[in-house]
Design an enzyme around this catalytic site. Structure first.
Site, PDB file in Angstrom:
ATOM      1  CB  CYS A 109     -38.803  40.285   2.978  1.00  0.00           C
ATOM      2  SG  CYS A 109     -39.189  39.536   4.570  1.00  0.00           S
ATOM      3  CB  SER A 110     -41.754  43.915   3.176  1.00  0.00           C
ATOM      4  OG  SER A 110     -42.479  42.722   2.894  1.00  0.00           O
ATOM      5  CB  CYS A 111     -41.129  41.562   8.781  1.00  0.00           C
ATOM      6  SG  CYS A 111     -40.767  39.943   8.068  1.00  0.00           S
ATOM      7  CB  CYS A 162     -38.074  43.969   7.261  1.00  0.00           C
ATOM      8  SG  CYS A 162     -37.838  42.209   6.912  1.00  0.00           S
TER       9      CYS A 162
HETATM   10 FE    FE Z   1     -39.367  40.557   6.397  1.00  0.00          FE
END
Ligand code: FE
Length: 203
Positions: free
Chosen positions: A114-116, A111
């Site tokens: 961010c951090s999906c 991602c």
């Molecule tokens: Fe994300």
């Protein structure tokens, strides 16, 4: 890499604002101070979700796909529905897409913004997945990143990078290893690692 990150939806609660992180930290400190919780127990809980509960779900999905061609067909056509058949659904997994590794193609998930991450099948994202170096280098030099994780991909294999968003979460379906014809679903699932399902490893 076709989606537009300008619309990236951050109301999914995956990356808490810093004040939320601070509140969590404050609560944790207070609970430890009051003797309500053992910090080692908290670490164990996080470890449990990061390494055990989460990725084991994904491993069962992979093993089922390896052993049941009809399930695999459903998984590739509509991953969210097929994964829900095994009881894994809900937050951060509403729109799942499975990408299949073959002898000619290797898939890597990131991602960039961010951090999906597909929580129902992989649990909590590892720290490195959320790190800026991984998020940028996975796109610029996926082979180099995978090599640093310990896998030298053959020169002739094509590497595809998939950028997760709040709307679409990817799961890599690793290639079933040779010589595993005699193994049942449980034993096969035990071969599958979290990194294999992110794509930083082949299996
Ligand atoms: Fe994300």
């Amino acid at each position: 890499m076709t989606h537009d990150h300008h619309d990236h939806n951050h109301d999914h609660g995956q990356e808490p604002p810093s004040d939320m992180a601070l509140r969590v930290k404050a609560l944790e400190s207070l609970m430890v101070e009051k003797g309500l919780v053992d910090p080692a127990a908290l670490d164990a809980i996080v470890d449990h979700f990061e390494h055990r509960v989460g990725p084991r779900n994904g491993a069962r999905v992979v093993a089922r796909a390896w052993t049941d061609p009809a399930f695999k067909a459903r998984l590739m056509a509509d991953a969210t529905a097929a994964i829900a058949e095994l009881g894994y659904s809900g937050g951060q997994g509403d729109h799942m897409v499975v990408v299949e590794n073959t002898g000619a193609v290797h898939n890597l998930v990131v991602c960039t913004l961010c951090s999906c991450y597909p929580w129902p099948v992989l649990g909590l994202p590892p720290v490195w997945y959320k790190s800026a170096p991984y998020r940028s280098r996975a796109v610029i030099d996926p082979r180099g990143v995978i090599a640093e994780f310990g896998t030298a991909l053959p020169e002739d294999i094509e590497v595809r990078v998939w950028d997760s968003t709040a709307e679409i979460r990817y799961l890599v379906l690793p290639e079933r290893p040779a010589g595993t014809e005699a193994l049942g679903e449980e034993d096969l699932a035990a071969l599958v690692t979290r990194n294999g399902m992110i794509g930083t490893a082949r299996l």
